[in-house]
Design a protein around this motif. Structure first.
Motif, PDB file in Angstrom:
ATOM      1  N   ARG A  20       0.838  -1.205   0.000  1.00  0.00           N
ATOM      2  CA  ARG A  20       0.000   0.000   0.000  1.00  0.00           C
ATOM      3  C   ARG A  20       0.875   1.258   0.000  1.00  0.00           C
ATOM      4  O   ARG A  20       0.613   2.197  -0.745  1.00  0.00           O
ATOM      5  N   LEU A  23       2.301   1.784  -3.492  1.00  0.00           N
ATOM      6  CA  LEU A  23       1.306   2.318  -4.422  1.00  0.00           C
ATOM      7  C   LEU A  23       1.036   3.791  -4.148  1.00  0.00           C
ATOM      8  O   LEU A  23       0.904   4.588  -5.087  1.00  0.00           O
ATOM      9  N   GLN A  24       0.973   4.172  -2.886  1.00  0.00           N
ATOM     10  CA  GLN A  24       0.752   5.580  -2.550  1.00  0.00           C
ATOM     11  C   GLN A  24       1.911   6.442  -3.022  1.00  0.00           C
ATOM     12  O   GLN A  24       1.701   7.559  -3.494  1.00  0.00           O
ATOM     13  N   GLN A  29      -2.731   4.364  -5.590  1.00  0.00           N
ATOM     14  CA  GLN A  29      -3.609   3.724  -4.619  1.00  0.00           C
ATOM     15  C   GLN A  29      -5.086   3.745  -5.022  1.00  0.00           C
ATOM     16  O   GLN A  29      -5.837   2.871  -4.620  1.00  0.00           O
ATOM     17  N   GLU A  30      -5.501   4.694  -5.830  1.00  0.00           N
ATOM     18  CA  GLU A  30      -6.900   4.779  -6.240  1.00  0.00           C
ATOM     19  C   GLU A  30      -7.162   4.121  -7.598  1.00  0.00           C
ATOM     20  O   GLU A  30      -8.292   4.042  -8.040  1.00  0.00           O
ATOM     21  N   ARG A  44      -5.622  -7.787  -3.337  1.00  0.00           N
ATOM     22  CA  ARG A  44      -5.846  -6.364  -3.051  1.00  0.00           C
ATOM     23  C   ARG A  44      -6.170  -6.122  -1.573  1.00  0.00           C
ATOM     24  O   ARG A  44      -5.758  -5.123  -0.996  1.00  0.00           O
ATOM     25  N   TYR A  47      -2.897  -5.614   0.635  1.00  0.00           N
ATOM     26  CA  TYR A  47      -1.885  -4.609   0.316  1.00  0.00           C
ATOM     27  C   TYR A  47      -1.316  -3.955   1.578  1.00  0.00           C
ATOM     28  O   TYR A  47      -0.128  -3.689   1.657  1.00  0.00           O
ATOM     29  N   GLU A  48      -2.176  -3.669   2.562  1.00  0.00           N
ATOM     30  CA  GLU A  48      -1.730  -2.987   3.776  1.00  0.00           C
ATOM     31  C   GLU A  48      -0.809  -3.840   4.630  1.00  0.00           C
ATOM     32  O   GLU A  48       0.014  -3.310   5.365  1.00  0.00           O
TER      33      GLU A  48
END
Length: 67
Positions: A20, A23-24, A29-30, A44, A47-48
C-alpha cells in the motif's frame, strides 16, 4: 532499500514498508492495478499487510482505458 520494480532496480524511501505504501508513493492507490511480489499476485485486500523488503521483485500492472 533496493527492489526490482517493473524490471528496473529502484531505491525506495525508508518509509515504504508495505505494498500500500509503495502504491501511494507512485500515486496508484486509487487506480485499478495488479501487484505481483516475488512471482506471486498480491490480493488487493492484503496490500496494507504485505511487506516490501530489500531485494523484492515487484511488478505493477496498471490498466488504461481507450478506444
Amino acid at each position: 532499500m533496493l527492489v526490482q520494480l517493473n524490471g528496473k532496480r529502484v531505491e525506495l524511501a525508508a518509509e515504504i514498508a508495505t505494498v500500500r505504501d509503495l502504491l501511494q508513493s507512485y500515486q496508484l492507490q486509487e487506480k485499478i492495478v495488479i501487484v505481483e511480489r516475488n512471482g506471486e499476485i498480491v490480493d488487493r485486500a492484503r496490500y496494507e499487510e504485505t511487506p516490501v523488503a530489500d531485494g523484492d521483485r515487484i511488478e505493477i500492472v496498471h490498466f488504461v482505458g481507450g478506444g
